[in-house]
Design an enzyme around this catalytic site. Structure first.
Site, PDB file in Angstrom:
ATOM      1  N   SER A   1      30.888  30.548  -6.079  1.00 38.10           N
ATOM      2  CA  SER A   1      29.526  30.903  -5.698  1.00 38.10           C
ATOM      3  C   SER A   1      29.425  32.389  -5.400  1.00 38.10           C
ATOM      4  CB  SER A   1      29.129  30.105  -4.448  1.00 38.10           C
ATOM      5  OG  SER A   1      27.870  30.546  -3.972  1.00 38.10           O
ATOM      6  N   LEU A   2      28.381  33.012  -5.932  1.00 30.05           N
ATOM      7  CA  LEU A   2      28.053  34.391  -5.592  1.00 30.05           C
ATOM      8  C   LEU A   2      26.727  34.376  -4.844  1.00 30.05           C
ATOM      9  CD1 LEU A   2      28.783  36.489  -8.813  1.00 30.05           C
ATOM     10  CD2 LEU A   2      30.200  36.232  -6.786  1.00 30.05           C
ATOM     11  N   ASP A   3      26.743  34.841  -3.605  1.00 34.28           N
ATOM     12  CA  ASP A   3      25.532  34.944  -2.800  1.00 34.28           C
ATOM     13  C   ASP A   3      24.982  36.354  -2.958  1.00 34.28           C
ATOM     14  OD1 ASP A   3      26.268  32.433  -2.012  1.00 34.28           O
ATOM     15  OD2 ASP A   3      26.682  32.961   0.065  1.00 34.28           O
ATOM     16  N   VAL A   4      23.720  36.449  -3.364  1.00 29.54           N
ATOM     17  CA  VAL A   4      23.142  37.747  -3.695  1.00 29.54           C
ATOM     18  C   VAL A   4      21.846  37.955  -2.926  1.00 29.54           C
ATOM     19  CG1 VAL A   4      22.212  39.156  -5.572  1.00 29.54           C
ATOM     20  CG2 VAL A   4      24.185  37.680  -5.988  1.00 29.54           C
TER      21      VAL A   4
ATOM     22  N   ARG B   1      27.001  39.253  -1.257  1.00 28.80           N
ATOM     23  CA  ARG B   1      27.273  39.042   0.165  1.00 28.80           C
ATOM     24  C   ARG B   1      28.279  37.918   0.371  1.00 28.80           C
ATOM     25  NH1 ARG B   1      23.915  41.807   3.764  1.00 28.80           N
ATOM     26  NH2 ARG B   1      22.536  43.148   2.569  1.00 28.80           N
TER      27      ARG B   1
END
Length: 152
Positions: free
Chosen positions: A27-30, A41
């Site tokens: 997962s990439l939190d943006v 983030r």
């Protein structure tokens, strides 16, 4: 796993070696910044890792991630649609499936994410669980004919 992908060097590579890249989704939190760009983030959005989403995605893929769950912090819970600019930037820059999450308010939003932004899948949590923004719980899901029409 997402913070660990950036905080523990080699973790993604070891997981990919053990289980295969096809089993590894990171997962990439943006979050959008004040100038309209994006920051990646970790730790519930509190810490900016100082990597643009495309660079972060390329890094985790180089480490062995087989898919990316691309989460828009700003879109989550808004029902205002996916951030198509963000989705397009990342999905067009990587060679693995990208799953969009954060912002779906209608089946049309999912259609646009797939057809216009090029993602492979969408996560529509609140859309499938609530009657509408700020309304009660009603587990629902688009009918099969509606799903097929949206993605034909």
């Amino acid at each position: 796993m997402e913070p660990a992908a950036f905080e523990e060097p080699g973790l993604v590579r070891r997981a990919a070696d053990e289980f295969g890249s096809q089993a590894l989704v990171v997962s990439l939190d943006v979050k959008r910044n004040l100038l309209g760009g994006y920051s990646t983030r970790i730790r519930n959005g509190k810490i900016d890792i100082k990597r643009k989403p495309v660079d972060a995605a390329r890094y985790i893929i180089s480490e062995g991630a087989g898919e990316i769950l691309l989460y828009s912090i700003d879109g989550d819970g808004t029902w205002s649609g996916f951030d198509l600019k963000l989705l397009t930037e990342v999905s067009s820059s990587v060679g693995v499936p990208v799953i969009a999450t954060g912002g779906a308010g209608s089946l049309l939003d999912a259609t646009l994410a797939v057809k216009e932004a090029g993602v492979s899948a969408v996560a529509i949590g609140s859309l499938a669980v609530f009657q509408g923004k700020d309304l009660g719980v009603l587990i629902k899901f688009p009918s099969r004919p509606d799903q097929e029409a949206a993605f034909e």
